[in-house]
Structure formats: C-alpha cells, structure tokens
Design an enzyme around this catalytic site. Sequence first.
Site, PDB file in Angstrom:
ATOM      1  N   CYS A   1      61.790  48.808  12.567  1.00 41.54           N
ATOM      2  CA  CYS A   1      61.990  48.582  14.005  1.00 41.54           C
ATOM      3  C   CYS A   1      61.340  49.681  14.827  1.00 41.54           C
ATOM      4  O   CYS A   1      60.887  49.434  15.956  1.00 41.54           O
ATOM      5  CB  CYS A   1      63.476  48.460  14.332  1.00 41.54           C
ATOM      6  SG  CYS A   1      64.469  49.911  13.908  1.00 41.54           S
TER       7      CYS A   1
ATOM      8  N   CYS B   1      48.391  91.733  31.015  1.00 39.92           N
ATOM      9  CA  CYS B   1      47.620  91.437  32.222  1.00 39.92           C
ATOM     10  C   CYS B   1      46.194  91.949  32.053  1.00 39.92           C
ATOM     11  O   CYS B   1      45.967  93.095  31.654  1.00 39.92           O
ATOM     12  CB  CYS B   1      48.276  92.084  33.438  1.00 39.92           C
ATOM     13  SG  CYS B   1      47.317  91.888  34.971  1.00 39.92           S
TER      14      CYS B   1
ATOM     15  N   HIS C   1      68.855  52.023  16.154  1.00 38.91           N
ATOM     16  CA  HIS C   1      67.969  50.860  16.126  1.00 38.91           C
ATOM     17  C   HIS C   1      67.002  50.945  17.300  1.00 38.91           C
ATOM     18  O   HIS C   1      67.380  51.338  18.404  1.00 38.91           O
ATOM     19  CB  HIS C   1      68.778  49.569  16.216  1.00 38.91           C
ATOM     20  CG  HIS C   1      67.947  48.328  16.178  1.00 38.91           C
ATOM     21  ND1 HIS C   1      67.096  48.018  15.136  1.00 38.91           N
ATOM     22  CD2 HIS C   1      67.825  47.309  17.083  1.00 38.91           C
ATOM     23  CE1 HIS C   1      66.500  46.859  15.376  1.00 38.91           C
ATOM     24  NE2 HIS C   1      66.922  46.411  16.563  1.00 38.91           N
TER      25      HIS C   1
ATOM     26  N   CYS D   1      45.826  94.794  34.827  1.00 37.37           N
ATOM     27  CA  CYS D   1      46.639  95.997  34.598  1.00 37.37           C
ATOM     28  C   CYS D   1      46.383  96.618  33.229  1.00 37.37           C
ATOM     29  O   CYS D   1      46.696  97.804  33.013  1.00 37.37           O
ATOM     30  CB  CYS D   1      48.128  95.661  34.721  1.00 37.37           C
ATOM     31  SG  CYS D   1      48.649  95.091  36.353  1.00 37.37           S
TER      32      CYS D   1
ATOM     33  N   CYS E   1      50.446  93.096  39.922  1.00 37.03           N
ATOM     34  CA  CYS E   1      49.187  93.169  40.663  1.00 37.03           C
ATOM     35  C   CYS E   1      48.757  91.849  41.270  1.00 37.03           C
ATOM     36  O   CYS E   1      47.822  91.803  42.077  1.00 37.03           O
ATOM     37  CB  CYS E   1      48.075  93.712  39.776  1.00 37.03           C
ATOM     38  SG  CYS E   1      47.524  92.548  38.503  1.00 37.03           S
TER      39      CYS E   1
END
Length: 420
Positions: free
Chosen positions: A82, A274, A371, A277, A226
């Site tokens: 099914c 970053c 089901h 940074c 930043c």
Amino acid sequence: NDDSERAKRERIRALTTPAGGESAYSTTSSSYGRFLGGCAKASTAGASSSARIAQGAGPSAAVAGAPPESPNVGLSNLGNTCFMNSILQCLVHLPELVRGLRQGGEVPAGAKFTQAFAKLVKKMQAAEPRGSVTPSEFLRAARTLDRRWLGARQHDAQELLNSVLDGMRKECNRNTKKPTYKELVNRPNLSEQAEEAWQYARSWHDSFVDDIFMGQLVSALECQVCGFTSHCFDPFLDLSLPLPRGRGAAIHVTDCLGKFTAEEDLANTDGYKCERCKKSQPVRLRLCVYRYPTVLVLHLKRFSSSSGFFSSFSKTDTAVGFNADELDLSRYCHPDAAPATGPSSPAGTTPRPVYELIGVSQHSGTMSGGHYTALARGDPGGKWFSFNDSMVTPAEATSPSSSAYVLFFRLKGAPGAAAL
C-alpha cells in the site's frame, strides 16, 4: 524531533568544508542537509544544458495538448505494498510527469525502471474507470533498482518516492559525462552565485524528472559581530517539513513552512568561522526558496526516532490543514525567486509561486499497524478521488488531516500533458 536543527548545522559544516574534503556533489531528493559538498564544490554545466534551461525548455515550457482523463484506476495490493500504491497514484496524476514519460528522447531504450513505470501508466489509462490493475511488473523493476523493496514488509512511502524519482532521473540523465568540480566561493552578485550553483546541480542531474521537481534553496549566514553574510545554494526534489509542537490544536501547512524557514541564532560554539572576522562568531541563519519547481512536494515529518543505543520510533498524528485550491509560497521565497524551469505563463511573464494541491499520500494507524492510501484529483482543478489499493471512490480533500503525509502541489498556470 531535532532533525531540522541538525540539518541546519550540517549546512554550516558545509560552508567550512575545505576543498576536496567531501565527495562529489549529490542532488538526491529531499533532505537539504545531505548536500554537504554543495557550497565547497561547483562547476559550470555544459552549454547545451545551460541554453535549454535558460530558454525555459522542459515539460513546464513545452507546447501542451489537452490533459488526458486521469487514470482513476486502483492498484492491487501485492503484499503490504500500500505504501507503493499510495505514491504511484499521486505520481500518475501529475500531467508533467505523464508528458515526460511519453516525450521523444526523454526515456532511453535502456531505462528499464522508467520504462516499467511508463508501461504501468499506459495500463492504468487503458483500464476501465474505477477498475484496478496489478503493478507486479513495476514492483519487480523497483526491487531490481533498490533491494529495500524485497520481501513483504511495510515501508515508508516517502522513501519509496525518493527511490522512484532518483531511479528515473539517473536512467534519463541527459548528461553523458561526469562533471568536474571546483571550489565555490561567495560572490558579490547573489544571482550569479545562484546560477553557478544551479548549473552545477544540473551538470550532475539533468532529466525530465529534474525539470518537474527540482527547486533551489538558499541559506544565508550573517555574522552577528561584523555583519558579513555568506550564502549557500542547495537543490531539492522535495522539502521535509517539521511539525510545530506544543500547540494542542490543528496546525496549517504554512506553519510547517514557517518553521522550516524560521531564522535561527547560532552560538559561536556551532563551528562557523566568519570569513571576515577569521574566527568563530555567533551567526544568524536564514533559509528560503530561490527557485520554485513546477511540482512542489512537501513531506510532513510525522515519524521520528529517539536518540540513544535503544532508539524508538514514534508517529505524530497532529492534524495539518491546507487549502487545496491555493498555496502561496511567496512568504517563504527569496525576493528574487523565480520558477526553476523558466516562465510558463503567456508573454514570458514570471508566474507567482502559487500552487494547487493535486495529490496526497496518507498514512493512518500506528508505526506497527498502519495503512497507506491516496487522494488525487481526476485532473488539475478537477474532482477528487480516494485510492485505497484496488478501491476507487469519489472523495474530497479534507482539511485539516491527521493522516496527510506527502503533499503534491502543482504550480498554477503550468500547462497540461498529452495522453500517453
């Protein structure tokens, strides 16, 4: 269920993965967190693929005839199948997919699995309305493709969907050579970066299946010290949506989309460095759709597992509401979002990301005694029918629903399909 949070952190790891640190980029459907190499590697696609996509080729831009009478025919249960019948009923009611199966050159002679699916659709269209056919040939092809479907155990319908789409896209890939890759870096022009990522994805997977189902997500990581923002683009064939919890009442599918795209603040301990940074900083993560597909598949994450050695599985029966005639995706899209396969409305105008529901794979019951059934429109915008294995009855798309599991939405204004 913390799957969405885990996937978002995987995206951060993708942004910091060194070149060569991951395997080749994959566009396997559904889990955007799987694309760990997507932001570290990219390459340009072939000129022919680029030109075809730029011109809006593929099913959503092809000249279309009148859509056929959809095959409102049941499928015999072959022993706990099914889950398969439910997904197949949703797929055979997608006009774009029917056209892709019949379009010249789209299905190679050696594409045995795709050919088996096409034969099943023809068999269903030739059958008496409200009768039934036996999908035994397709099941044999599916088991040859993926050994998970061997035996008579019950399986997950969404996993079967992934297997079917992935099998067809591999067999029908228009690319003849495996692409090389290069490191993908942030660009000042976001649209250029998006296009590069998109063409790279299409250099790996370029089939009528991708024309229909593939979209593109964009995630933005903004350094809260930043303000530097980096972007990552990921392709998808469907979106797995978390279900908000703790509300006690029915929710709407837009609540699930809202949770999926919600901004999230991440501490510097999450591992993102970053680029400006040059050290770990707290960041804000934003996620939205950049290219929206012709057929949008939304998977509701009803099943989850607990962590630990003896993990257990559970199901969430939260009722989820939806508007069958209109789902506006605009709130969850980037301001520059556009259709994935080019304009499909008159005069080349860009259609808004507004969808209509065309099919629902449903799961009722528990993990141990469930089901699957399906709801599908007789044709786009037409009457609804319920498909319970071999039984077919007129129905309505009832909302909210505690059994809705995989939702199939079709972009409004997309043309119909010619009969097989």
